[in-house]
Write a protein that holds these residues in place. Structure first.
Motif, PDB file in Angstrom:
ATOM      1  N   PRO A 150      -4.012  -8.210  -4.060  1.00  0.00           N
ATOM      2  CA  PRO A 150      -3.201  -7.015  -3.835  1.00  0.00           C
ATOM      3  C   PRO A 150      -2.705  -6.928  -2.394  1.00  0.00           C
ATOM      4  CG  PRO A 150      -5.520  -6.436  -4.073  1.00  0.00           C
ATOM      5  CD  PRO A 150      -5.412  -7.885  -4.405  1.00  0.00           C
ATOM      6  N   VAL A 151      -1.437  -6.574  -2.230  1.00  0.00           N
ATOM      7  CA  VAL A 151      -0.797  -6.398  -0.932  1.00  0.00           C
ATOM      8  C   VAL A 151      -0.520  -4.918  -0.730  1.00  0.00           C
ATOM      9  CG1 VAL A 151       1.261  -6.881   0.444  1.00  0.00           C
ATOM     10  CG2 VAL A 151       0.299  -8.663  -1.014  1.00  0.00           C
ATOM     11  N   LEU A 152      -0.914  -4.377   0.416  1.00  0.00           N
ATOM     12  CA  LEU A 152      -0.582  -3.008   0.797  1.00  0.00           C
ATOM     13  C   LEU A 152       0.789  -3.033   1.470  1.00  0.00           C
ATOM     14  CD1 LEU A 152      -1.525  -0.031   1.116  1.00  0.00           C
ATOM     15  CD2 LEU A 152      -2.478  -0.716   3.343  1.00  0.00           C
ATOM     16  N   TYR A 153       1.773  -2.384   0.860  1.00  0.00           N
ATOM     17  CA  TYR A 153       3.153  -2.514   1.328  1.00  0.00           C
ATOM     18  C   TYR A 153       3.642  -1.202   1.932  1.00  0.00           C
ATOM     19  CZ  TYR A 153       7.927  -4.372   1.382  1.00  0.00           C
ATOM     20  OH  TYR A 153       9.172  -4.820   1.759  1.00  0.00           O
ATOM     21  N   ILE A 154       3.068  -0.822   3.077  1.00  0.00           N
ATOM     22  CA  ILE A 154       3.501   0.371   3.799  1.00  0.00           C
ATOM     23  C   ILE A 154       3.621   0.021   5.278  1.00  0.00           C
ATOM     24  CG2 ILE A 154       2.415   1.960   2.160  1.00  0.00           C
ATOM     25  CD1 ILE A 154       0.196   2.395   4.242  1.00  0.00           C
ATOM     26  N   SER A 155       4.470   0.765   5.986  1.00  0.00           N
ATOM     27  CA  SER A 155       4.621   0.495   7.420  1.00  0.00           C
ATOM     28  C   SER A 155       4.884   1.785   8.181  1.00  0.00           C
ATOM     29  CB  SER A 155       5.763  -0.488   7.675  1.00  0.00           C
ATOM     30  OG  SER A 155       7.014   0.097   7.411  1.00  0.00           O
ATOM     31  N   GLU A 156       4.444   1.784   9.423  1.00  0.00           N
ATOM     32  CA  GLU A 156       4.626   2.929  10.310  1.00  0.00           C
ATOM     33  C   GLU A 156       6.101   3.211  10.555  1.00  0.00           C
ATOM     34  OE1 GLU A 156       5.755   4.046  14.419  1.00  0.00           O
ATOM     35  OE2 GLU A 156       5.415   1.959  13.833  1.00  0.00           O
ATOM     36  N   ALA A 157       6.946   2.193  10.495  1.00  0.00           N
ATOM     37  CA  ALA A 157       8.356   2.351  10.854  1.00  0.00           C
ATOM     38  C   ALA A 157       9.165   3.084   9.806  1.00  0.00           C
ATOM     39  CB  ALA A 157       8.985   0.984  11.114  1.00  0.00           C
ATOM     40  N   VAL A 158       9.030   2.689   8.542  1.00  0.00           N
ATOM     41  CA  VAL A 158       9.967   3.199   7.537  1.00  0.00           C
ATOM     42  C   VAL A 158       9.322   3.956   6.379  1.00  0.00           C
ATOM     43  CG1 VAL A 158      11.606   1.349   8.071  1.00  0.00           C
ATOM     44  CG2 VAL A 158      10.026   1.063   6.157  1.00  0.00           C
ATOM     45  N   SER A 159       8.015   3.856   6.207  1.00  0.00           N
ATOM     46  CA  SER A 159       7.366   4.553   5.085  1.00  0.00           C
ATOM     47  C   SER A 159       7.179   6.022   5.443  1.00  0.00           C
ATOM     48  CB  SER A 159       6.012   3.914   4.776  1.00  0.00           C
ATOM     49  OG  SER A 159       6.169   2.557   4.416  1.00  0.00           O
ATOM     50  N   HIS A 160       7.713   6.920   4.608  1.00  0.00           N
ATOM     51  CA  HIS A 160       7.597   8.345   4.954  1.00  0.00           C
ATOM     52  C   HIS A 160       7.079   9.209   3.827  1.00  0.00           C
ATOM     53  CE1 HIS A 160      11.366   9.783   2.945  1.00  0.00           C
ATOM     54  NE2 HIS A 160      11.756   8.540   3.138  1.00  0.00           N
ATOM     55  N   ARG A 161       6.807   8.627   2.640  1.00  0.00           N
ATOM     56  CA  ARG A 161       6.265   9.442   1.554  1.00  0.00           C
ATOM     57  C   ARG A 161       5.579   8.558   0.527  1.00  0.00           C
ATOM     58  NH1 ARG A 161      10.682  11.600   0.245  1.00  0.00           N
ATOM     59  NH2 ARG A 161      11.171  10.860  -1.857  1.00  0.00           N
ATOM     60  N   LEU A 162       4.435   9.022   0.016  1.00  0.00           N
ATOM     61  CA  LEU A 162       3.736   8.362  -1.082  1.00  0.00           C
ATOM     62  C   LEU A 162       3.858   9.207  -2.335  1.00  0.00           C
ATOM     63  CD1 LEU A 162       0.458   7.159   0.696  1.00  0.00           C
ATOM     64  CD2 LEU A 162       2.355   5.726  -0.063  1.00  0.00           C
ATOM     65  N   GLU A 163       4.086   8.528  -3.469  1.00  0.00           N
ATOM     66  CA  GLU A 163       4.261   9.219  -4.739  1.00  0.00           C
ATOM     67  C   GLU A 163       3.445   8.527  -5.826  1.00  0.00           C
ATOM     68  OE1 GLU A 163       8.977  10.494  -4.097  1.00  0.00           O
ATOM     69  OE2 GLU A 163       8.444   8.850  -5.466  1.00  0.00           O
ATOM     70  N   ASP A 164       3.219   9.252  -6.942  1.00  0.00           N
ATOM     71  CA  ASP A 164       2.644   8.597  -8.101  1.00  0.00           C
ATOM     72  C   ASP A 164       3.774   7.974  -8.919  1.00  0.00           C
ATOM     73  OD1 ASP A 164       3.835  10.626  -9.621  1.00  0.00           O
ATOM     74  OD2 ASP A 164       1.959  11.721  -9.924  1.00  0.00           O
ATOM     75  N   ALA A 165       3.447   7.364 -10.038  1.00  0.00           N
ATOM     76  CA  ALA A 165       4.443   6.643 -10.825  1.00  0.00           C
ATOM     77  C   ALA A 165       5.564   7.549 -11.315  1.00  0.00           C
ATOM     78  CB  ALA A 165       3.768   5.953 -12.011  1.00  0.00           C
ATOM     79  N   GLU A 166       5.276   8.850 -11.491  1.00  0.00           N
ATOM     80  CA  GLU A 166       6.280   9.792 -11.997  1.00  0.00           C
ATOM     81  C   GLU A 166       7.104  10.420 -10.867  1.00  0.00           C
ATOM     82  OE1 GLU A 166       3.010   9.855 -13.272  1.00  0.00           O
ATOM     83  OE2 GLU A 166       3.863   8.568 -14.844  1.00  0.00           O
ATOM     84  N   GLY A 167       6.799  10.045  -9.609  1.00  0.00           N
ATOM     85  CA  GLY A 167       7.548  10.592  -8.486  1.00  0.00           C
ATOM     86  C   GLY A 167       6.949  11.832  -7.864  1.00  0.00           C
ATOM     87  N   ASN A 168       5.739  12.211  -8.270  1.00  0.00           N
ATOM     88  CA  ASN A 168       5.078  13.368  -7.670  1.00  0.00           C
ATOM     89  C   ASN A 168       4.418  12.976  -6.357  1.00  0.00           C
ATOM     90  OD1 ASN A 168       5.537  15.076 -10.044  1.00  0.00           O
ATOM     91  ND2 ASN A 168       4.038  13.728 -11.032  1.00  0.00           N
ATOM     92  N   PRO A 169       4.540  13.802  -5.322  1.00  0.00           N
ATOM     93  CA  PRO A 169       3.944  13.438  -4.032  1.00  0.00           C
ATOM     94  C   PRO A 169       2.428  13.388  -4.095  1.00  0.00           C
ATOM     95  CG  PRO A 169       4.770  15.699  -3.989  1.00  0.00           C
ATOM     96  CD  PRO A 169       5.250  15.090  -5.268  1.00  0.00           C
ATOM     97  N   LEU A 170       1.848  12.394  -3.391  1.00  0.00           N
ATOM     98  CA  LEU A 170       0.398  12.329  -3.263  1.00  0.00           C
ATOM     99  C   LEU A 170      -0.045  13.262  -2.141  1.00  0.00           C
ATOM    100  CD1 LEU A 170      -0.271   8.504  -3.762  1.00  0.00           C
ATOM    101  CD2 LEU A 170      -0.085  10.331  -5.460  1.00  0.00           C
ATOM    102  N   ARG A 171      -1.334  13.384  -1.963  1.00  0.00           N
ATOM    103  CA  ARG A 171      -1.855  14.417  -1.056  1.00  0.00           C
ATOM    104  C   ARG A 171      -1.342  14.249   0.372  1.00  0.00           C
ATOM    105  NH1 ARG A 171      -5.903  12.749   2.463  1.00  0.00           N
ATOM    106  NH2 ARG A 171      -7.133  10.920   1.847  1.00  0.00           N
ATOM    107  N   ASP A 172      -1.157  15.381   1.043  1.00  0.00           N
ATOM    108  CA  ASP A 172      -0.736  15.372   2.436  1.00  0.00           C
ATOM    109  C   ASP A 172      -1.760  14.616   3.286  1.00  0.00           C
ATOM    110  OD1 ASP A 172       1.462  16.879   1.818  1.00  0.00           O
ATOM    111  OD2 ASP A 172       0.606  18.793   2.498  1.00  0.00           O
ATOM    112  N   GLY A 173      -1.267  13.814   4.192  1.00  0.00           N
ATOM    113  CA  GLY A 173      -2.142  13.114   5.128  1.00  0.00           C
ATOM    114  C   GLY A 173      -2.611  11.755   4.662  1.00  0.00           C
ATOM    115  N   LEU A 174      -2.396  11.422   3.375  1.00  0.00           N
ATOM    116  CA  LEU A 174      -2.889  10.137   2.870  1.00  0.00           C
ATOM    117  C   LEU A 174      -2.192   8.962   3.559  1.00  0.00           C
ATOM    118  CD1 LEU A 174      -4.559   8.394   0.953  1.00  0.00           C
ATOM    119  CD2 LEU A 174      -2.787   8.734  -0.797  1.00  0.00           C
ATOM    120  N   LEU A 175      -0.891   9.029   3.684  1.00  0.00           N
ATOM    121  CA  LEU A 175      -0.154   7.931   4.310  1.00  0.00           C
ATOM    122  C   LEU A 175      -0.635   7.709   5.737  1.00  0.00           C
ATOM    123  CD1 LEU A 175       2.096   5.797   4.295  1.00  0.00           C
ATOM    124  CD2 LEU A 175       3.712   7.615   4.914  1.00  0.00           C
ATOM    125  N   THR A 176      -0.760   8.781   6.505  1.00  0.00           N
ATOM    126  CA  THR A 176      -1.231   8.662   7.892  1.00  0.00           C
ATOM    127  C   THR A 176      -2.643   8.097   7.939  1.00  0.00           C
ATOM    128  OG1 THR A 176       0.156  10.504   8.615  1.00  0.00           O
ATOM    129  CG2 THR A 176      -1.721   9.942  10.008  1.00  0.00           C
TER     130      THR A 176
END
Length: 302
Positions: free
Chosen positions: A201-227
């Motif tokens: 498995p590859v984690l495909y997120i970056s500080e430069a361009v990633s600004h939101r995480l969602e579930d498969a249906e497009g619902n936002p995941l919890r605040d602060g998870l990406l950070t």
């Protein structure tokens, strides 16, 4: 072709006695398989003209031309030029590129698998490129974070680090922002996907361009998870001392080639910059970037 592990390094190998233009196809196939497992290849003793460099990229796969002309080499648009030097009083390429953690082209619908960097003018002082292997970093995440990231999607956009072009001077900011959104609208990619060669498995997120995480249906995941995840893997460490961070140095005649799926990178910029010029060629390899992406592009008419 002689392969030697880099001494004392977290990743990467040196490859010597490789003739980039005359190497048989079997040797190039071995080279590409090597980059997926070793992550960074340092091809030693290369002496390629710009045309030769582009041809080497084509021998590896489909070369991608960067979408903004201000980065293009004046004779070979396939080469992305990072440079703080002027030639004949004119700026060729763009200075201070890559000053943030990123995968190349992750803000586009169809990212590519291989990045090649061929330094042309090398600073005498501190120099290099910083890397994090997000295959390895994902395995080391706490189980709670891995569970939260499973089956998630990331929304990427270039808006945070878009470089103002000479043609943008005196234009209204609102007009520039609208053009950015039209030319490079945000894109959605799996935040974790299996590498097509290693299967890991590859984690495909970056500080430069990633600004939101969602579930498969497009619902936002919890605040602060990406950070929280960015911090855990080392992308928010401004001291660059996190265990995941590898500094890759280079010298004249080196050509760096790396796995653009699993590695994020950022340039090492110093407070008092010396002259520097680097040429980049980027390549779509023999594998789908991640499972299902070609189907997504077809459905979207791309």
């Amino acid at each position: 072709m002689i392969i030697t592990p880099q001494r004392g390094a977290k990743m990467g190998v040196e490859v010597s006695e490789l003739d980039a233009l005359a190497a048989p196809e079997e040797e190039l196939s071995d080279l590409k398989n090597l980059v997926y497992t070793s992550k960074i290849l340092v091809l030693k003793g290369q002496d390629l003209s710009p045309a030769d460099y582009v041809e080497f990229g084509r021998r590896l796969g489909e070369v991608e031309t960067y979408y903004q002309p201000m980065y293009h080499h004046p004779e070979h648009k396939e080469i992305f030029v990072s440079s703080n030097k002027k030639e004949g009083g004119m700026q060729i390429g763009v200075p201070k590129t890559g000053k943030f953690w990123h995968h190349d082209y992750s803000f586009m619908p169809r990212p590519f698998g291989l990045t090649l960097i061929y330094p042309q003018v090398i600073p005498q002082g501190q120099r290099g490129t910083l890397f994090i292997d997000l295959e390895k970093a994902y395995e080391q995440l706490p189980a709670k974070l891995r569970k939260e990231m499973a089956d998630s999607w990331v929304v990427n956009s270039v808006r945070r680090y878009f470089k103002i072009r000479p043609s943008d001077v005196y234009r209204p900011v609102s007009e520039i922002l609208a053009e950015i959104e039209e030319e490079t609208p945000e894109v959605r990619h799996p935040a974790v996907f299996p590498h097509p060669v290693t299967g890991r498995p590859v984690l495909y997120i970056s500080e430069a361009v990633s600004h939101r995480l969602e579930d498969a249906e497009g619902n936002p995941l919890r605040d602060g998870l990406l950070t929280e995840v960015l911090e855990a893997v080392g992308q928010l460490d401004t001291s660059f001392t996190h265990d995941n961070i590898h500094l890759q140095s280079f010298e004249q005649g080196d050509l760096l080639m790396w796995d653009n799926r699993s590695l994020v990178h950022r340039a090492l910029h110093t407070p008092n910059p010396e002259p520097t010029v680097s040429h980049r060629v980027t390549v779509h390899d023999d594998h789908e970037f991640y499972p299902g992406i070609e189907r997504q592009l077809t459905a979207a008419g791309r």
